[in-house]
Design a protein around this motif. Sequence first.
Motif, short mmCIF file in Angstrom:
data_model
loop_
_atom_site.label_atom_id
_atom_site.label_comp_id
_atom_site.label_asym_id
_atom_site.label_seq_id
_atom_site.Cartn_x
_atom_site.Cartn_y
_atom_site.Cartn_z
N ALA A 176 0.82 -1.20 0.00
CA ALA A 176 0.00 0.00 0.00
C ALA A 176 0.86 1.26 0.00
CB ALA A 176 -0.93 0.00 1.21
N ASP A 177 0.54 2.18 -0.93
CA ASP A 177 1.20 3.48 -1.08
C ASP A 177 2.63 3.39 -1.59
OD1 ASP A 177 -1.09 4.81 -0.12
OD2 ASP A 177 -0.47 4.47 1.95
N GLU A 178 3.13 2.19 -1.89
CA GLU A 178 4.48 2.10 -2.45
C GLU A 178 4.47 2.53 -3.91
OE1 GLU A 178 6.73 -1.38 0.12
OE2 GLU A 178 6.10 -1.80 -1.92
N ARG A 179 5.42 3.40 -4.26
CA ARG A 179 5.57 3.80 -5.66
C ARG A 179 6.22 2.64 -6.42
NH1 ARG A 179 8.89 9.18 -4.47
NH2 ARG A 179 9.82 7.65 -3.07
N THR A 180 5.55 2.21 -7.47
CA THR A 180 5.92 0.97 -8.15
C THR A 180 6.08 1.20 -9.64
OG1 THR A 180 4.72 -0.31 -6.48
CG2 THR A 180 5.23 -1.43 -8.56
N LEU A 189 16.30 -0.47 -3.36
CA LEU A 189 15.83 0.27 -4.52
C LEU A 189 15.37 1.67 -4.13
CD1 LEU A 189 15.00 0.09 -7.59
CD2 LEU A 189 12.71 -0.49 -6.76
N GLU A 190 15.85 2.66 -4.89
CA GLU A 190 15.43 4.04 -4.67
C GLU A 190 14.81 4.65 -5.92
OE1 GLU A 190 18.85 6.14 -3.29
OE2 GLU A 190 19.23 4.75 -1.64
N GLY A 191 15.07 4.06 -7.08
CA GLY A 191 14.51 4.59 -8.31
C GLY A 191 14.88 3.72 -9.49
N CYS A 250 11.13 5.40 -6.79
CA CYS A 250 10.15 4.37 -6.45
C CYS A 250 10.71 3.45 -5.37
CB CYS A 250 9.74 3.56 -7.68
SG CYS A 250 11.09 2.65 -8.46
N GLU A 251 9.79 2.72 -4.74
CA GLU A 251 10.17 1.76 -3.71
C GLU A 251 10.16 0.32 -4.21
OE1 GLU A 251 9.42 5.37 -2.28
OE2 GLU A 251 7.63 4.23 -2.77
N ARG A 252 9.54 0.12 -5.39
CA ARG A 252 9.43 -1.26 -5.88
C ARG A 252 9.48 -1.28 -7.40
NH1 ARG A 252 8.73 -5.61 -3.17
NH2 ARG A 252 8.18 -4.44 -1.29
#
Length: 421
Positions: free
Chosen positions: A140-144, A219-221, A235-237
């Motif tokens: 939830a709310d993770e930028r993917t 991971l940062e991007g 992003c986180e994922r």
Amino acid sequence: MSEQADVLIIGAGPAGLSAALAAANDGARVVLVDDNPLPGGQIWRDGAQARVPAQARQLCDAVDNHATIQRHAATRVAARAGSTSLLVENAERGWVIDYHRLILCTGARELLLPFPGWTLPGVTGAGGLQALIKGGLPVADERTVIAGSGPLLLASASTAKQAGAQVLRIAEQASTSAVAAFALQLPRWPHKLLQSFGLFDGGYRPGTRIVAALGQDRLEGVRLQRGGEIEELECERLACGFGLIPNVQLGQALGCALGSAAIKVDAWQATDMAGIYAAGECTGFGGSELALVEGRIAGHAAAGNREAARRMWPARARWQHFADALNKHFALDPALKRLAQPDTLLCRCEDVPYAAVAAHDNWREAKLATRCGMGACQGRICGGATQYLFDWQPAAPRPPFTPTRIDTLTLLEESAQSSSP
């Protein structure tokens, strides 16, 4: 003691389930073995957050409620125990299953290609992300970001969004013209056309490929390339998959011939080995509809009901046309072979870089010199990558096919003694 089966089926995905029901309805005693705790395979994977289609539930219930089908979950094939018997093992015991006919429905796995940063925590396969979410992974709310090739990207994005993730981009390596040409053919398969409407995402970008995953400890991007333009997204994922490759290892070990890196079958789904059939994605990727039809054909044919099998041929041809269109328009761009840098890890289990593997002429030499493929995954990830990158064909596995307890392996000697004159 050994278990007896008229038809033994390995794999409880769509193909295996439909094969079991077809053979059992023709009067065969069926044993169905699968290494997952729940039926459905990868495409119908069940779990804490899974939304399994009604068709899958109905088929699983029909199999489990059939009087002449015995299903063994969380059970793996360890070795061949005789010309018509396999040694299997679960968490409690090992035993031998004797069969008259064998149907391989071993499915497929994701093709994962190495690129800078692909081993960072937060990077998974596209199908791997789906499986993790269905198993309860909170996103939830993770930028993917989802990248790679094929309709699995859209399905993975849909699963992630349903779980609350923010899907920033879906990067499809196939060109805009190739994706458009495929979309124009979808009205031939109305169900697929309707399905595509539900999966459409405004962040979908064809002609876009992953360049690198960015970050230090996780991971940062990501860095993406579309034509001559570079785009970086925080992003986180990252979920990245380049299509599917058939699981042919068991078929290879049993002597089945391969064609186009898949198990080769005839019109009856029979391999070139007497008494052994294959169905579903181990014979080539075509989606659940094709797998269901192939499973029914194999089940009927293995049970001796060729007339029922023949009646399924037109349906198979229809879905084979879909598979052909899919494979044609989402063919991988050769530029993907140049994603990895010399120091990019190719074998992540044994920390072997791309350059060390590329210095060799074949899989066997690379494995002996670098330990590539000798780690925990036993070459399932790096083996598929080298097959695409270098056109290497991994050798057939030697028994035991999976890590197996000693007391289970002793059954091989007992089986040999009981079958000797």
